[in-house]
Design a protein around this motif. Sequence first.
Motif, PDB file in Angstrom:
ATOM      1  N   ILE A   5      19.338 -16.468 -48.652  1.00 19.23           N
ATOM      2  CA  ILE A   5      20.770 -16.267 -48.396  1.00 19.23           C
ATOM      3  C   ILE A   5      21.006 -16.312 -46.899  1.00 19.23           C
ATOM      4  CG2 ILE A   5      22.720 -14.679 -48.648  1.00 19.23           C
ATOM      5  CD1 ILE A   5      21.147 -13.470 -51.079  1.00 19.23           C
ATOM      6  N   THR A   6      21.999 -17.087 -46.501  1.00 16.95           N
ATOM      7  CA  THR A   6      22.373 -17.163 -45.098  1.00 16.95           C
ATOM      8  C   THR A   6      23.879 -16.922 -44.985  1.00 16.95           C
ATOM      9  OG1 THR A   6      22.157 -18.482 -43.066  1.00 16.95           O
ATOM     10  CG2 THR A   6      22.746 -19.678 -45.084  1.00 16.95           C
ATOM     11  N   GLY A   7      24.340 -16.738 -43.772  1.00 19.09           N
ATOM     12  CA  GLY A   7      25.761 -16.504 -43.540  1.00 19.09           C
ATOM     13  C   GLY A   7      25.967 -15.921 -42.157  1.00 19.09           C
ATOM     14  N   GLU A   8      27.179 -16.035 -41.690  1.00 24.23           N
ATOM     15  CA  GLU A   8      27.516 -15.534 -40.356  1.00 24.23           C
ATOM     16  C   GLU A   8      27.261 -14.021 -40.263  1.00 24.23           C
ATOM     17  OE1 GLU A   8      28.383 -17.239 -37.680  1.00 24.23           O
ATOM     18  OE2 GLU A   8      28.574 -19.175 -38.685  1.00 24.23           O
ATOM     19  N   PRO A   9      27.003 -13.522 -39.059  1.00 22.88           N
ATOM     20  CA  PRO A   9      26.840 -12.070 -38.887  1.00 22.88           C
ATOM     21  C   PRO A   9      28.090 -11.333 -39.380  1.00 22.88           C
ATOM     22  CG  PRO A   9      26.204 -13.220 -36.877  1.00 22.88           C
ATOM     23  CD  PRO A   9      26.817 -14.250 -37.799  1.00 22.88           C
ATOM     24  N   GLY A  10      27.871 -10.237 -40.095  1.00 24.29           N
ATOM     25  CA  GLY A  10      28.982  -9.416 -40.562  1.00 24.29           C
ATOM     26  C   GLY A  10      29.638  -9.891 -41.846  1.00 24.29           C
ATOM     27  N   ILE A  11      29.140 -10.967 -42.455  1.00 24.52           N
ATOM     28  CA  ILE A  11      29.774 -11.515 -43.664  1.00 24.52           C
ATOM     29  C   ILE A  11      29.434 -10.697 -44.910  1.00 24.52           C
ATOM     30  CG2 ILE A  11      27.985 -13.199 -44.332  1.00 24.52           C
ATOM     31  CD1 ILE A  11      31.799 -13.827 -44.276  1.00 24.52           C
ATOM     32  N   GLY A  12      28.336  -9.933 -44.867  1.00 24.06           N
ATOM     33  CA  GLY A  12      28.013  -9.075 -46.005  1.00 24.06           C
ATOM     34  C   GLY A  12      26.645  -9.304 -46.622  1.00 24.06           C
ATOM     35  N   LYS A  13      25.721  -9.915 -45.889  1.00 24.68           N
ATOM     36  CA  LYS A  13      24.380 -10.177 -46.439  1.00 24.68           C
ATOM     37  C   LYS A  13      23.679  -8.869 -46.815  1.00 24.68           C
ATOM     38  CE  LYS A  13      23.075 -12.636 -42.843  1.00 24.68           C
ATOM     39  NZ  LYS A  13      24.307 -12.708 -42.047  1.00 24.68           N
ATOM     40  N   THR A  14      23.681  -7.914 -45.909  1.00 21.78           N
ATOM     41  CA  THR A  14      23.012  -6.638 -46.189  1.00 21.78           C
ATOM     42  C   THR A  14      23.718  -5.886 -47.312  1.00 21.78           C
ATOM     43  OG1 THR A  14      22.145  -6.501 -43.941  1.00 21.78           O
ATOM     44  CG2 THR A  14      22.266  -4.435 -45.182  1.00 21.78           C
ATOM     45  N   THR A  15      25.026  -5.915 -47.329  1.00 21.97           N
ATOM     46  CA  THR A  15      25.780  -5.264 -48.410  1.00 21.97           C
ATOM     47  C   THR A  15      25.384  -5.868 -49.757  1.00 21.97           C
ATOM     48  OG1 THR A  15      27.619  -4.791 -46.921  1.00 21.97           O
ATOM     49  CG2 THR A  15      28.116  -4.799 -49.284  1.00 21.97           C
ATOM     50  N   LEU A  16      25.286  -7.194 -49.816  1.00 24.69           N
ATOM     51  CA  LEU A  16      24.878  -7.867 -51.043  1.00 24.69           C
ATOM     52  C   LEU A  16      23.460  -7.459 -51.440  1.00 24.69           C
ATOM     53  CD1 LEU A  16      25.361  -9.946 -53.305  1.00 24.69           C
ATOM     54  CD2 LEU A  16      24.560 -11.713 -51.705  1.00 24.69           C
ATOM     55  N   VAL A  17      22.557  -7.411 -50.474  1.00 26.66           N
ATOM     56  CA  VAL A  17      21.175  -7.026 -50.756  1.00 26.66           C
ATOM     57  C   VAL A  17      21.114  -5.604 -51.310  1.00 26.66           C
ATOM     58  CG1 VAL A  17      18.983  -6.433 -49.632  1.00 26.66           C
ATOM     59  CG2 VAL A  17      20.049  -8.655 -49.201  1.00 26.66           C
ATOM     60  N   LYS A  18      21.867  -4.699 -50.720  1.00 25.26           N
ATOM     61  CA  LYS A  18      21.865  -3.315 -51.196  1.00 25.26           C
ATOM     62  C   LYS A  18      22.418  -3.219 -52.632  1.00 25.26           C
ATOM     63  CE  LYS A  18      23.235  -0.274 -48.030  1.00 25.26           C
ATOM     64  NZ  LYS A  18      23.948   0.246 -46.844  1.00 25.26           N
ATOM     65  N   LYS A  19      23.442  -4.006 -52.940  1.00 24.78           N
ATOM     66  CA  LYS A  19      23.967  -4.046 -54.319  1.00 24.78           C
ATOM     67  C   LYS A  19      22.926  -4.609 -55.275  1.00 24.78           C
ATOM     68  CE  LYS A  19      28.882  -4.600 -53.169  1.00 24.78           C
ATOM     69  NZ  LYS A  19      30.008  -5.560 -53.147  1.00 24.78           N
ATOM     70  N   LEU A  20      22.207  -5.638 -54.829  1.00 28.37           N
ATOM     71  CA  LEU A  20      21.164  -6.247 -55.651  1.00 28.37           C
ATOM     72  C   LEU A  20      20.046  -5.239 -55.924  1.00 28.37           C
ATOM     73  CD1 LEU A  20      20.008  -8.798 -57.022  1.00 28.37           C
ATOM     74  CD2 LEU A  20      18.893  -9.318 -54.839  1.00 28.37           C
ATOM     75  N   VAL A  21      19.616  -4.530 -54.888  1.00 30.93           N
ATOM     76  CA  VAL A  21      18.560  -3.524 -55.045  1.00 30.93           C
ATOM     77  C   VAL A  21      19.000  -2.452 -56.042  1.00 30.93           C
ATOM     78  CG1 VAL A  21      17.349  -1.644 -53.839  1.00 30.93           C
ATOM     79  CG2 VAL A  21      17.441  -3.932 -52.827  1.00 30.93           C
ATOM     80  N   LYS A  22      20.254  -2.036 -55.937  1.00 37.24           N
ATOM     81  CA  LYS A  22      20.769  -1.017 -56.861  1.00 37.24           C
ATOM     82  C   LYS A  22      20.771  -1.551 -58.296  1.00 37.24           C
ATOM     83  CE  LYS A  22      24.535   2.205 -57.575  1.00 37.24           C
ATOM     84  NZ  LYS A  22      25.841   2.689 -57.165  1.00 37.24           N
ATOM     85  N   ALA A  23      21.220  -2.793 -58.464  1.00 35.91           N
ATOM     86  CA  ALA A  23      21.288  -3.389 -59.802  1.00 35.91           C
ATOM     87  C   ALA A  23      19.899  -3.591 -60.404  1.00 35.91           C
ATOM     88  CB  ALA A  23      22.043  -4.723 -59.745  1.00 35.91           C
ATOM     89  N   LEU A  24      18.923  -3.939 -59.579  1.00 39.59           N
ATOM     90  CA  LEU A  24      17.565  -4.184 -60.072  1.00 39.59           C
ATOM     91  C   LEU A  24      16.797  -2.882 -60.320  1.00 39.59           C
ATOM     92  CD1 LEU A  24      16.510  -7.165 -57.784  1.00 39.59           C
ATOM     93  CD2 LEU A  24      16.937  -7.259 -60.251  1.00 39.59           C
ATOM     94  N   GLY A  25      17.201  -1.823 -59.655  1.00 38.25           N
ATOM     95  CA  GLY A  25      16.506  -0.541 -59.817  1.00 38.25           C
ATOM     96  C   GLY A  25      15.061  -0.636 -59.377  1.00 38.25           C
ATOM     97  N   ASP A  26      14.141  -0.124 -60.201  1.00 40.40           N
ATOM     98  CA  ASP A  26      12.734  -0.101 -59.798  1.00 40.40           C
ATOM     99  C   ASP A  26      12.048  -1.468 -59.889  1.00 40.40           C
ATOM    100  OD1 ASP A  26      12.441  -0.356 -62.525  1.00 40.40           O
ATOM    101  OD2 ASP A  26      11.395   1.548 -62.810  1.00 40.40           O
ATOM    102  N   ARG A  27      12.801  -2.507 -60.255  1.00 41.06           N
ATOM    103  CA  ARG A  27      12.235  -3.867 -60.222  1.00 41.06           C
ATOM    104  C   ARG A  27      12.290  -4.465 -58.815  1.00 41.06           C
ATOM    105  NH1 ARG A  27      14.778  -7.857 -64.052  1.00 41.06           N
ATOM    106  NH2 ARG A  27      16.695  -6.843 -63.427  1.00 41.06           N
ATOM    107  N   ALA A  28      13.058  -3.833 -57.905  1.00 45.71           N
ATOM    108  CA  ALA A  28      13.177  -4.325 -56.532  1.00 45.71           C
ATOM    109  C   ALA A  28      12.171  -3.611 -55.638  1.00 45.71           C
ATOM    110  CB  ALA A  28      14.590  -4.097 -56.001  1.00 45.71           C
ATOM    111  N   ILE A  29      11.575  -4.368 -54.717  1.00 51.49           N
ATOM    112  CA  ILE A  29      10.684  -3.790 -53.727  1.00 51.49           C
ATOM    113  C   ILE A  29      10.850  -4.561 -52.425  1.00 51.49           C
ATOM    114  CG2 ILE A  29       8.714  -5.204 -54.487  1.00 51.49           C
ATOM    115  CD1 ILE A  29       6.921  -2.738 -53.795  1.00 51.49           C
ATOM    116  N   GLY A  30      10.996  -3.835 -51.326  1.00 50.80           N
ATOM    117  CA  GLY A  30      11.177  -4.494 -50.040  1.00 50.80           C
ATOM    118  C   GLY A  30      11.965  -3.624 -49.092  1.00 50.80           C
ATOM    119  N   PHE A  31      12.781  -4.279 -48.264  1.00 51.12           N
ATOM    120  CA  PHE A  31      13.529  -3.529 -47.255  1.00 51.12           C
ATOM    121  C   PHE A  31      14.794  -4.273 -46.859  1.00 51.12           C
ATOM    122  CE2 PHE A  31      11.170  -6.521 -44.690  1.00 51.12           C
ATOM    123  CZ  PHE A  31      12.069  -6.853 -43.687  1.00 51.12           C
TER     124      PHE A  31
END
Length: 176
Positions: A5-31
């Motif tokens: 995933i790419t995109g301009e700074p501030g577009i929401g990449k980290t927000t999307l990742v945090k939502k993905l981690v929440k949705a995946l639960g213990d299936r997600a691992i990383g930072f």
Amino acid sequence: MKIVITGEPGIGKTTLVKKLVKALGDRAIGFWTEEVRDPKTRKRTGFKVVSTEGKSLLFASKTFTSKHLVGSYGVNVQRFESVALPVLERAIKEKDKVVVIDEVGKMELFSKPFRELVRYIVRSPSMRAVLTIPVRDVHPLVAELRRLEGAVLIELNKENRDSLLEDLLDLLDRGR
């Protein structure tokens, strides 16, 4: 399945990742990395790295003295590595996880062991991973990830950022 995933700074990449981690639960691992802001002025003062295991550490700050600089931020590579490397090493050993790496950017790329782990993960056919990269090729590894054979490259923008989570979950489920 690798998703970049790419995109301009501030577009929401980290927000999307945090939502993905929440949705995946213990299936997600990383930072992921988060901005740190001054509570009074609300101005950005640095960045912290946060693992899916709940470890968090400031690794870049306007107050750090370092030979590694990105703009006005000094980067403490050892602090970054102390959180990011153990969780990525664990991710390699675990099966049926989705490795989440936010982000493969200038600050993180000062770490050679990090670069090596990212390359190992993206080249491993059995591993599923979601990575974020800057819009510009700030390092040869970023260019390599942008052109990664077999990976899905997604540019995050205002039009798709609110609907992308379901698409990512579908892609990851199909890519098992």
